[in-house]
Design a protein around this motif. Structure first.
Motif, PDB file in Angstrom:
ATOM      1  N   ALA A 104     -52.349   6.270 -79.138  1.00 25.07           N
ATOM      2  CA  ALA A 104     -51.859   4.939 -78.819  1.00 25.07           C
ATOM      3  C   ALA A 104     -53.019   3.950 -78.876  1.00 25.07           C
ATOM      4  N   THR A 105     -52.689   2.685 -78.839  1.00 24.23           N
ATOM      5  CA  THR A 105     -53.717   1.654 -78.722  1.00 24.23           C
ATOM      6  C   THR A 105     -53.904   1.358 -77.238  1.00 24.23           C
TER       7      THR A 105
ATOM      8  N   LEU B 101     -50.788   1.559 -74.305  1.00 27.58           N
ATOM      9  CA  LEU B 101     -50.753   2.764 -73.484  1.00 27.58           C
ATOM     10  C   LEU B 101     -49.891   2.603 -72.225  1.00 27.58           C
ATOM     11  N   PRO B 102     -49.999   1.492 -71.473  1.00 24.98           N
ATOM     12  CA  PRO B 102     -49.127   1.377 -70.292  1.00 24.98           C
ATOM     13  C   PRO B 102     -47.640   1.498 -70.638  1.00 24.98           C
ATOM     14  N   ALA B 103     -47.210   0.926 -71.758  1.00 21.47           N
ATOM     15  CA  ALA B 103     -45.804   1.034 -72.169  1.00 21.47           C
ATOM     16  C   ALA B 103     -45.460   2.478 -72.518  1.00 21.47           C
TER      17      ALA B 103
ATOM     18  N   LEU C 299     -60.115   8.055 -73.816  1.00 21.02           N
ATOM     19  CA  LEU C 299     -59.446   8.384 -72.563  1.00 21.02           C
ATOM     20  C   LEU C 299     -58.178   9.145 -72.902  1.00 21.02           C
ATOM     21  N   ILE C 300     -57.956  10.270 -72.220  1.00 26.15           N
ATOM     22  CA  ILE C 300     -56.802  11.118 -72.506  1.00 26.15           C
ATOM     23  C   ILE C 300     -56.017  11.301 -71.205  1.00 26.15           C
ATOM     24  N   TYR C 301     -54.755  10.918 -71.251  1.00 24.76           N
ATOM     25  CA  TYR C 301     -53.857  10.984 -70.100  1.00 24.76           C
ATOM     26  C   TYR C 301     -52.920  12.168 -70.307  1.00 24.76           C
ATOM     27  N   HIS C 302     -53.036  13.173 -69.446  1.00 26.46           N
ATOM     28  CA  HIS C 302     -52.267  14.417 -69.571  1.00 26.46           C
ATOM     29  C   HIS C 302     -51.057  14.350 -68.629  1.00 26.46           C
ATOM     30  N   LEU C 303     -49.860  14.357 -69.205  1.00 25.25           N
ATOM     31  CA  LEU C 303     -48.618  14.253 -68.429  1.00 25.25           C
ATOM     32  C   LEU C 303     -47.798  15.525 -68.583  1.00 25.25           C
ATOM     33  N   TRP C 304     -47.221  15.967 -67.465  1.00 27.58           N
ATOM     34  CA  TRP C 304     -46.446  17.201 -67.445  1.00 27.58           C
ATOM     35  C   TRP C 304     -45.005  16.907 -67.066  1.00 27.58           C
ATOM     36  N   SER C 305     -44.081  17.553 -67.763  1.00 28.52           N
ATOM     37  CA  SER C 305     -42.668  17.482 -67.420  1.00 28.52           C
ATOM     38  C   SER C 305     -42.270  18.799 -66.768  1.00 28.52           C
ATOM     39  N   TYR C 306     -41.875  18.737 -65.482  1.00 22.50           N
ATOM     40  CA  TYR C 306     -41.417  19.941 -64.793  1.00 22.50           C
ATOM     41  C   TYR C 306     -40.074  20.404 -65.360  1.00 22.50           C
TER      42      TYR C 306
ATOM     43  N   HIS D 178     -53.710   9.689 -76.032  1.00 24.09           N
ATOM     44  CA  HIS D 178     -55.109   9.372 -76.336  1.00 24.09           C
ATOM     45  C   HIS D 178     -55.265   7.907 -76.703  1.00 24.09           C
ATOM     46  N   ILE D 179     -56.309   7.296 -76.156  1.00 22.96           N
ATOM     47  CA  ILE D 179     -56.713   5.955 -76.586  1.00 22.96           C
ATOM     48  C   ILE D 179     -58.229   5.944 -76.723  1.00 22.96           C
ATOM     49  N   ARG D 180     -58.723   4.963 -77.446  1.00 21.27           N
ATOM     50  CA  ARG D 180     -60.172   4.754 -77.532  1.00 21.27           C
ATOM     51  C   ARG D 180     -60.467   3.322 -77.108  1.00 21.27           C
ATOM     52  N   ILE D 181     -61.529   3.190 -76.301  1.00 20.37           N
ATOM     53  CA  ILE D 181     -61.971   1.865 -75.859  1.00 20.37           C
ATOM     54  C   ILE D 181     -63.445   1.704 -76.219  1.00 20.37           C
ATOM     55  N   PRO D 182     -63.911   0.473 -76.372  1.00 26.40           N
ATOM     56  CA  PRO D 182     -65.337   0.280 -76.660  1.00 26.40           C
ATOM     57  C   PRO D 182     -66.210   0.822 -75.527  1.00 26.40           C
ATOM     58  N   ARG D 183     -67.287   1.459 -75.906  1.00 25.03           N
ATOM     59  CA  ARG D 183     -68.233   1.992 -74.927  1.00 25.03           C
ATOM     60  C   ARG D 183     -68.843   0.859 -74.110  1.00 25.03           C
ATOM     61  N   GLU D 184     -69.095  -0.236 -74.739  1.00 23.70           N
ATOM     62  CA  GLU D 184     -69.593  -1.431 -74.061  1.00 23.70           C
ATOM     63  C   GLU D 184     -68.538  -2.506 -74.227  1.00 23.70           C
ATOM     64  N   PRO D 185     -67.967  -3.025 -73.203  1.00 22.79           N
ATOM     65  CA  PRO D 185     -68.390  -2.941 -71.813  1.00 22.79           C
ATOM     66  C   PRO D 185     -67.841  -1.726 -71.069  1.00 22.79           C
ATOM     67  N   GLY D 186     -66.995  -0.884 -71.677  1.00 21.96           N
ATOM     68  CA  GLY D 186     -66.476   0.300 -70.987  1.00 21.96           C
ATOM     69  C   GLY D 186     -65.525  -0.061 -69.863  1.00 21.96           C
ATOM     70  N   VAL D 187     -64.549  -0.912 -70.187  1.00 21.35           N
ATOM     71  CA  VAL D 187     -63.581  -1.373 -69.185  1.00 21.35           C
ATOM     72  C   VAL D 187     -62.170  -1.100 -69.690  1.00 21.35           C
ATOM     73  N   TYR D 188     -61.309  -0.617 -68.775  1.00 17.36           N
ATOM     74  CA  TYR D 188     -59.903  -0.425 -69.115  1.00 17.36           C
ATOM     75  C   TYR D 188     -59.054  -0.680 -67.876  1.00 17.36           C
ATOM     76  N   LEU D 189     -57.737  -0.721 -68.065  1.00 16.80           N
ATOM     77  CA  LEU D 189     -56.797  -0.961 -66.967  1.00 16.80           C
ATOM     78  C   LEU D 189     -56.523   0.314 -66.187  1.00 16.80           C
ATOM     79  N   SER D 190     -56.374   0.176 -64.893  1.00 16.05           N
ATOM     80  CA  SER D 190     -55.957   1.300 -64.072  1.00 16.05           C
ATOM     81  C   SER D 190     -54.466   1.538 -64.276  1.00 16.05           C
ATOM     82  N   VAL D 191     -54.065   2.806 -64.237  1.00 21.37           N
ATOM     83  CA  VAL D 191     -52.635   3.132 -64.286  1.00 21.37           C
ATOM     84  C   VAL D 191     -52.175   3.649 -62.919  1.00 21.37           C
TER      85      VAL D 191
END
Length: 194
Positions: free
Chosen positions: A33-34, A38-40, A70-77, A86-99
């Motif tokens: 994802a971009t 990713l939040p969507a 950044l890799i977000y691992h989700l499980w379906s019970y 998976h997303i990639r963000i710039p190393r500098e400034p190294g900022v992303y949104l909290s989920v």
């Protein structure tokens, strides 16, 4: 969904720009994802596909590319399947949104990634140190962190050669190659930078 786990997720994400879905096994799916979408993606997976458990967020330092992955691992019970977004963000400034607002356990994982890689998560409830509380160095999991250089510049070393070791050395035992020389030899053999 078992066996065909990728198809229903692909259909679910069809309207999300830039999201690609790839089946990696009977019970594993990778989504690329971009950062913007990713939040969507996570909201759709949680709300419409039943991926209720965020089991981990992991980080990879792609130093040569100037990016963190950044890799977000989700499980379906219900379906017993794992999705890794998976997303990639710039190393500098190294900022992303909290989920954290979507998955409460994200706070713990974001705190760990912040401490170890220096990625700052906007909106995360707590990014204080919790493992390296006495640490004043740079984030130690970044690939450009020189662990040996940091140790050499931080600690005072003493020559440790007790009598018993000197006796062993006199008989031809002990350390045959000093650690510095062993590392230099390894670097030379493997073609690494000195």
């Amino acid at each position: 969904m078992n066996g065909e786990v990728g198809r229903p997720i692909s259909r679910l994400l069809a309207d999300v720009d830039g999201a690609r879905c790839e089946r990696k096994g009977d019970r594993r799916v990778r989504i690329d994802a971009t950062p913007e979408n990713l939040p969507a993606v996570l909201e759709l997976l949680k709300g419409r596909a039943g991926y209720l458990h965020l089991s981990a967020i992991t980080c990879i330092d792609w130093m040569d590319d100037g990016e963190f992955e950044l890799i977000y691992h989700l499980w379906s019970y219900e379906d017993r399947n794992l999705v890794s977004a998976h997303i990639r963000i710039p190393r500098e400034p190294g900022v992303y949104l909290s989920v954290y607002d979507l998955f409460e356990p994200a706070g713990f994982f974001e705190r760990d990634i912040h401490e170890m890689y220096g990625v700052f998560f906007e909106g995360s409830p707590d990014q204080e140190k919790f493992i390296l509380t006495e640490w004043n160095g740079p984030p130690p999991m970044r690939k450009d962190f020189d662990a040996e250089g940091w140790v050499q510049g931080t600690f005072q070393w003493e020559d440790y050669r007790p009598e018993w070791l000197q006796e062993i050395e006199e008989k031809g035992g002990g350390i045959a190659i000093k650690p510095e020389q062993a590392r230099a030899n390894t670097r030379k053999i493997r073609g690494w930078k000195q």
